[in-house]
Design a protein around this motif. Structure first.
Motif, PDB file in Angstrom:
ATOM      1  N   ILE A  97      84.267  31.768 107.780  1.00  0.00           N
ATOM      2  CA  ILE A  97      82.956  32.032 107.201  1.00  0.00           C
ATOM      3  C   ILE A  97      82.566  33.476 107.468  1.00  0.00           C
ATOM      4  O   ILE A  97      82.507  33.923 108.604  1.00  0.00           O
ATOM      5  N   ASP A  98      82.336  34.209 106.401  1.00  0.00           N
ATOM      6  CA  ASP A  98      81.912  35.594 106.507  1.00  0.00           C
ATOM      7  C   ASP A  98      80.521  35.682 105.904  1.00  0.00           C
ATOM      8  O   ASP A  98      80.354  35.952 104.723  1.00  0.00           O
ATOM      9  N   ILE A  99      79.529  35.386 106.706  1.00  0.00           N
ATOM     10  CA  ILE A  99      78.163  35.326 106.209  1.00  0.00           C
ATOM     11  C   ILE A  99      77.644  36.722 105.885  1.00  0.00           C
ATOM     12  O   ILE A  99      77.683  37.622 106.710  1.00  0.00           O
ATOM     13  N   LYS A 100      77.166  36.879 104.667  1.00  0.00           N
ATOM     14  CA  LYS A 100      76.513  38.119 104.258  1.00  0.00           C
ATOM     15  C   LYS A 100      75.031  37.788 104.127  1.00  0.00           C
ATOM     16  O   LYS A 100      74.605  37.197 103.145  1.00  0.00           O
ATOM     17  N   MET A 101      74.270  38.164 105.110  1.00  0.00           N
ATOM     18  CA  MET A 101      72.887  37.723 105.162  1.00  0.00           C
ATOM     19  C   MET A 101      72.065  38.307 104.025  1.00  0.00           C
ATOM     20  O   MET A 101      71.942  39.518 103.877  1.00  0.00           O
ATOM     21  N   ASN A 102      71.559  37.452 103.172  1.00  0.00           N
ATOM     22  CA  ASN A 102      70.642  37.865 102.132  1.00  0.00           C
ATOM     23  C   ASN A 102      69.250  37.948 102.717  1.00  0.00           C
ATOM     24  O   ASN A 102      68.967  37.418 103.786  1.00  0.00           O
ATOM     25  N   LYS A 103      68.370  38.595 101.993  1.00  0.00           N
ATOM     26  CA  LYS A 103      67.022  38.783 102.508  1.00  0.00           C
ATOM     27  C   LYS A 103      66.051  37.889 101.752  1.00  0.00           C
ATOM     28  O   LYS A 103      66.200  37.632 100.572  1.00  0.00           O
ATOM     29  N   VAL A 104      65.056  37.414 102.470  1.00  0.00           N
ATOM     30  CA  VAL A 104      64.113  36.470 101.875  1.00  0.00           C
ATOM     31  C   VAL A 104      62.700  36.798 102.297  1.00  0.00           C
ATOM     32  O   VAL A 104      62.477  37.594 103.193  1.00  0.00           O
ATOM     33  N   ASN A 105      61.768  36.149 101.674  1.00  0.00           N
ATOM     34  CA  ASN A 105      60.367  36.290 102.025  1.00  0.00           C
ATOM     35  C   ASN A 105      59.932  35.064 102.821  1.00  0.00           C
ATOM     36  O   ASN A 105      60.282  33.960 102.446  1.00  0.00           O
ATOM     37  N   GLY A 106      59.154  35.256 103.875  1.00  0.00           N
ATOM     38  CA  GLY A 106      58.796  34.182 104.786  1.00  0.00           C
ATOM     39  C   GLY A 106      58.381  32.868 104.156  1.00  0.00           C
ATOM     40  O   GLY A 106      59.058  31.868 104.282  1.00  0.00           O
ATOM     41  N   GLU A 107      57.232  32.834 103.431  1.00  0.00           N
ATOM     42  CA  GLU A 107      56.745  31.574 102.868  1.00  0.00           C
ATOM     43  C   GLU A 107      57.722  31.013 101.842  1.00  0.00           C
ATOM     44  O   GLU A 107      57.960  29.812 101.784  1.00  0.00           O
ATOM     45  N   GLY A 108      58.294  31.880 101.000  1.00  0.00           N
ATOM     46  CA  GLY A 108      59.256  31.418 100.018  1.00  0.00           C
ATOM     47  C   GLY A 108      60.479  30.833 100.670  1.00  0.00           C
ATOM     48  O   GLY A 108      61.050  29.850 100.189  1.00  0.00           O
ATOM     49  N   LEU A 109      60.883  31.414 101.780  1.00  0.00           N
ATOM     50  CA  LEU A 109      62.032  30.910 102.517  1.00  0.00           C
ATOM     51  C   LEU A 109      61.787  29.488 103.009  1.00  0.00           C
ATOM     52  O   LEU A 109      62.640  28.610 102.864  1.00  0.00           O
ATOM     53  N   LEU A 110      60.630  29.256 103.592  1.00  0.00           N
ATOM     54  CA  LEU A 110      60.342  27.937 104.143  1.00  0.00           C
ATOM     55  C   LEU A 110      60.395  26.869 103.060  1.00  0.00           C
ATOM     56  O   LEU A 110      60.946  25.790 103.274  1.00  0.00           O
ATOM     57  N   ASN A 111      59.830  27.153 101.898  1.00  0.00           N
ATOM     58  CA  ASN A 111      59.888  26.188 100.803  1.00  0.00           C
ATOM     59  C   ASN A 111      61.320  25.988 100.328  1.00  0.00           C
ATOM     60  O   ASN A 111      61.725  24.869 100.001  1.00  0.00           O
ATOM     61  N   HIS A 112      62.077  27.052 100.289  1.00  0.00           N
ATOM     62  CA  HIS A 112      63.465  26.948  99.849  1.00  0.00           C
ATOM     63  C   HIS A 112      64.293  26.121 100.837  1.00  0.00           C
ATOM     64  O   HIS A 112      65.120  25.300 100.438  1.00  0.00           O
ATOM     65  N   LEU A 113      64.071  26.331 102.131  1.00  0.00           N
ATOM     66  CA  LEU A 113      64.827  25.593 103.138  1.00  0.00           C
ATOM     67  C   LEU A 113      64.525  24.103 103.090  1.00  0.00           C
ATOM     68  O   LEU A 113      65.349  23.294 103.525  1.00  0.00           O
ATOM     69  N   ARG A 114      63.364  23.730 102.580  1.00  0.00           N
ATOM     70  CA  ARG A 114      63.028  22.316 102.427  1.00  0.00           C
ATOM     71  C   ARG A 114      63.777  21.679 101.257  1.00  0.00           C
ATOM     72  O   ARG A 114      63.876  20.461 101.178  1.00  0.00           O
ATOM     73  N   SER A 115      64.272  22.500 100.340  1.00  0.00           N
ATOM     74  CA  SER A 115      64.777  21.963  99.078  1.00  0.00           C
ATOM     75  C   SER A 115      66.295  21.834  99.026  1.00  0.00           C
ATOM     76  O   SER A 115      66.834  21.333  98.043  1.00  0.00           O
ATOM     77  N   ILE A 116      67.000  22.291 100.066  1.00  0.00           N
ATOM     78  CA  ILE A 116      68.462  22.286 100.018  1.00  0.00           C
ATOM     79  C   ILE A 116      69.050  21.628 101.266  1.00  0.00           C
ATOM     80  O   ILE A 116      68.374  21.463 102.278  1.00  0.00           O
ATOM     81  N   THR A 117      70.330  21.274 101.167  1.00  0.00           N
ATOM     82  CA  THR A 117      71.042  20.707 102.304  1.00  0.00           C
ATOM     83  C   THR A 117      71.698  21.824 103.107  1.00  0.00           C
ATOM     84  O   THR A 117      71.858  22.945 102.610  1.00  0.00           O
ATOM     85  N   PRO A 118      72.108  21.540 104.337  1.00  0.00           N
ATOM     86  CA  PRO A 118      72.798  22.566 105.128  1.00  0.00           C
ATOM     87  C   PRO A 118      74.055  23.102 104.441  1.00  0.00           C
ATOM     88  O   PRO A 118      74.348  24.303 104.531  1.00  0.00           O
TER      89      PRO A 118
END
Length: 205
Positions: free
Chosen positions: A110-131
């Motif tokens: 795994i070669d993670i390339k960290m993308n950038k996100v916005n705080g509130e948008g990130l939290l909603n996005h993390l609720r919508s997907i699986t690990p």
């Protein structure tokens, strides 16, 4: 201090990460137990076997690996012992094998390339997907089975909630420049968050 550090880390991102809007992930209701049970032969399964323990295990494994009811049926059958009973020690291993078969992979680096996100948008996005979806978004390739085994252990052993496990993954990888640390590292942070009352996304943000 911990909450402030987490807040600052999330707020340090921009909006490039989130590319779609989805319904919030409903961990408890996503898995269709009737569909799972009805697809199994009566020689292997009847509804009396659908205990709370099995439901809990099915939900956690399916959520972790992003597998559907048919995939979990295959893993379930392969996890039965000679007496026709489910071996709960084997079930996670067979689920991992099913994930490997479905994605056609062994154990890529795994070669993670960290993308950038916005705080509130990130939290909603993390609720919508699986690990598994999160790790694939971050790396551009299907998540390694070993990484998902680690995630399942955090959910089942450390009792990290579904909505918090994605935040934990994202935060730890960001803090480690995209490198995936050991289970012990994740568990230490999860326990520290728990002691400080960070048990859901609202309290963490």
């Amino acid at each position: 201090f911990i909450k402030k550090d987490l807040f600052n880390s999330l707020n340090g991102f921009n909006e490039n990460y989130i590319t779609r809007t989805t319904a919030l992930l409903k961990f408890e209701s996503e898995f269709n137990f009737d569909l799972f049970a009805n697809g199994l032969s009566k020689n292997f399964f009847d509804m009396t076997m659908l205990t709370d323990k099995l439901k809990d295990t099915l939900m956690k494994l399916a959520f972790t690996y992003g597998l559907d009811e048919a995939d979990m049926q295959d893993a379930y059958i392969r996890s039965l012992n000679n007496a026709g009973r489910l071996d709960y020690r084997v079930f996670p291993k067979e689920t991992r094998k099913q994930y490997q078969y479905k994605t056609g992979m062994e154990s890529p680096k795994i070669d993670i390339k960290m993308n950038k996100v916005n705080g509130e948008g990130l939290l909603n996005h993390l609720r919508s997907i699986t690990p598994s979806e999160l790790l694939q978004e971050l790396s551009g390739m299907p998540a390694a089975p070993t990484e998902l085994s680690l995630v399942y252990k955090l959910i089942s052993v450390n009792k990290v909630s579904p909505e918090m496990v994605n935040l934990l993954i994202f935060y730890v990888l960001k803090m480690n420049n995209g490198k995936m640390p050991t289970y012990s590292y994740f568990a230490k942070i999860a326990n520290e968050w728990g002691r400080n009352g960070l048990n859901d996304l609202e309290s963490a943000y």
